[in-house]
Write a protein that holds these residues in place. Sequence first.
Motif, PDB file in Angstrom:
ATOM      1  N   VAL A  64      -2.485  -5.923 -10.954  1.00  0.00           N
ATOM      2  CA  VAL A  64      -2.256  -4.779 -10.076  1.00  0.00           C
ATOM      3  C   VAL A  64      -0.938  -5.047  -9.362  1.00  0.00           C
ATOM      4  O   VAL A  64      -0.866  -5.872  -8.453  1.00  0.00           O
ATOM      5  CB  VAL A  64      -3.418  -4.586  -9.083  1.00  0.00           C
ATOM      6  CG1 VAL A  64      -3.169  -3.334  -8.235  1.00  0.00           C
ATOM      7  CG2 VAL A  64      -4.744  -4.452  -9.823  1.00  0.00           C
ATOM      8  N   PRO A  66       1.939  -4.804  -7.012  1.00  0.00           N
ATOM      9  CA  PRO A  66       2.196  -4.209  -5.693  1.00  0.00           C
ATOM     10  C   PRO A  66       3.529  -3.486  -5.608  1.00  0.00           C
ATOM     11  O   PRO A  66       3.703  -2.592  -4.780  1.00  0.00           O
ATOM     12  CB  PRO A  66       2.161  -5.417  -4.748  1.00  0.00           C
ATOM     13  CG  PRO A  66       2.485  -6.592  -5.616  1.00  0.00           C
ATOM     14  CD  PRO A  66       1.899  -6.283  -6.944  1.00  0.00           C
ATOM     15  N   PHE A  69       3.538   0.576  -6.165  1.00  0.00           N
ATOM     16  CA  PHE A  69       2.765   1.468  -5.304  1.00  0.00           C
ATOM     17  C   PHE A  69       3.636   1.907  -4.134  1.00  0.00           C
ATOM     18  O   PHE A  69       4.348   1.099  -3.537  1.00  0.00           O
ATOM     19  CB  PHE A  69       1.523   0.752  -4.771  1.00  0.00           C
ATOM     20  CG  PHE A  69       0.425   0.602  -5.787  1.00  0.00           C
ATOM     21  CD1 PHE A  69      -0.629   1.511  -5.842  1.00  0.00           C
ATOM     22  CD2 PHE A  69       0.442  -0.439  -6.697  1.00  0.00           C
ATOM     23  CE1 PHE A  69      -1.638   1.369  -6.779  1.00  0.00           C
ATOM     24  CE2 PHE A  69      -0.554  -0.586  -7.643  1.00  0.00           C
ATOM     25  CZ  PHE A  69      -1.599   0.323  -7.677  1.00  0.00           C
ATOM     26  N   ARG A  72       0.579   1.172   0.657  1.00  0.00           N
ATOM     27  CA  ARG A  72      -0.227  -0.057   0.700  1.00  0.00           C
ATOM     28  C   ARG A  72      -1.711   0.278   0.590  1.00  0.00           C
ATOM     29  O   ARG A  72      -2.482  -0.434  -0.051  1.00  0.00           O
ATOM     30  CB  ARG A  72       0.045  -0.820   2.008  1.00  0.00           C
ATOM     31  CG  ARG A  72      -0.670  -2.169   2.086  1.00  0.00           C
ATOM     32  CD  ARG A  72      -0.081  -3.161   1.101  1.00  0.00           C
ATOM     33  NE  ARG A  72      -0.901  -4.371   1.018  1.00  0.00           N
ATOM     34  CZ  ARG A  72      -0.574  -5.421   0.261  1.00  0.00           C
ATOM     35  NH1 ARG A  72       0.541  -5.399  -0.454  1.00  0.00           N
ATOM     36  NH2 ARG A  72      -1.345  -6.479   0.226  1.00  0.00           N
ATOM     37  N   TYR A  75      -2.578   0.864  -2.979  1.00  0.00           N
ATOM     38  CA  TYR A  75      -2.641  -0.435  -3.661  1.00  0.00           C
ATOM     39  C   TYR A  75      -3.956  -1.146  -3.372  1.00  0.00           C
ATOM     40  O   TYR A  75      -4.618  -1.675  -4.281  1.00  0.00           O
ATOM     41  CB  TYR A  75      -1.466  -1.302  -3.217  1.00  0.00           C
ATOM     42  CG  TYR A  75      -1.573  -2.752  -3.616  1.00  0.00           C
ATOM     43  CD1 TYR A  75      -1.424  -3.145  -4.947  1.00  0.00           C
ATOM     44  CD2 TYR A  75      -1.827  -3.740  -2.662  1.00  0.00           C
ATOM     45  CE1 TYR A  75      -1.522  -4.484  -5.315  1.00  0.00           C
ATOM     46  CE2 TYR A  75      -1.923  -5.076  -3.020  1.00  0.00           C
ATOM     47  CZ  TYR A  75      -1.767  -5.448  -4.346  1.00  0.00           C
ATOM     48  OH  TYR A  75      -1.884  -6.761  -4.707  1.00  0.00           O
ATOM     49  N   TYR A  78      -6.951   0.454  -5.144  1.00  0.00           N
ATOM     50  CA  TYR A  78      -6.974   0.485  -6.605  1.00  0.00           C
ATOM     51  C   TYR A  78      -8.145  -0.371  -7.098  1.00  0.00           C
ATOM     52  O   TYR A  78      -8.315  -1.516  -6.657  1.00  0.00           O
ATOM     53  CB  TYR A  78      -5.656  -0.044  -7.182  1.00  0.00           C
ATOM     54  CG  TYR A  78      -5.487   0.303  -8.647  1.00  0.00           C
ATOM     55  CD1 TYR A  78      -4.899   1.504  -9.019  1.00  0.00           C
ATOM     56  CD2 TYR A  78      -5.945  -0.542  -9.643  1.00  0.00           C
ATOM     57  CE1 TYR A  78      -4.753   1.838 -10.357  1.00  0.00           C
ATOM     58  CE2 TYR A  78      -5.812  -0.209 -10.979  1.00  0.00           C
ATOM     59  CZ  TYR A  78      -5.215   0.978 -11.327  1.00  0.00           C
ATOM     60  OH  TYR A  78      -5.082   1.320 -12.645  1.00  0.00           O
TER      61      TYR A  78
END
Length: 289
Positions: A64, A66, A69, A72, A75, A78
């Motif tokens: 994933v 960061p 995105f 935040r 993110y 997710y």
Amino acid sequence: MSDTSPEVPILRRLDDLRALTRAWRRAGERIAVVPTMGALHAGHISLVAAARTRAERVIVTIFVNPRQFNSREDYEKYPRTEEADAVLLEPFAVDAVFVPAEHEVYPEGFATTVSVSGLTAPLEGEYRPGHFDGMSTVVTKLLTMTSADCAMFGEKDWQQLQVVRRMARDLNLDCEIVPCPTVREPDGLALSSRNQRLTHDARAMSAALPRALLGAAAEIAEGRAPGPVLETARAAVLGAGFDSIDYLELRDAETLGPAIEGRPARLFVAAWAGPVRLIDNVPIAVPAG
């Protein structure tokens, strides 16, 4: 090697991954990679199946990222479903699942960004500034970290696919970028990890998005003027219950610039169902003359 099971070897350290890929290289085996952010679904699995037909060895990456995105909160929300992902991958005899920690991908002091101009300006680029820089940087890293001969990317993220193709060409990456068809639910909704966040009501009305897109594509292909057709499609999406539409546009399939008569084109849409942003696209044959 760490966290290894007989079914799906899960690697977290780059050194362990490279030990495997070096051995595969010595044996003359091709390597295919499927880059993902996890929360796997049938769309991802179709990429894994495609990878199996193109190489002796298949790596699925789960990270994933960061840096791609814009929020935040987005993110952090997710979905992360590593155990379920591993179960889904078992039937495909994946050779490795690479799940690196953030410091493995972005070590302390990391100061490099891969940026592709032009293709990243419209559509997602307009609404998610910096997204494609983050995506291009991590994809470049994953392709080199895995020593991939080919990499699978879904056509649902068509703009991303075009950006990755350009990046690979411009950087002379010795990796074939393989497009794979969008996988859809029976009602037409394109599969996405974000669909897990839709409420029951939002999921029920979300089929209006592909329905409007496909209907508009058919009308334009028949020769109707795009402007009024797209206005009708926007009204249909909002009338179905979507909160707002970021864009619903006709674009050249390759350059993502304005559609040109006689050239392949696609319709692109991004719309909000509550806090969940859905994107989709479909091909269209723009009539000449």
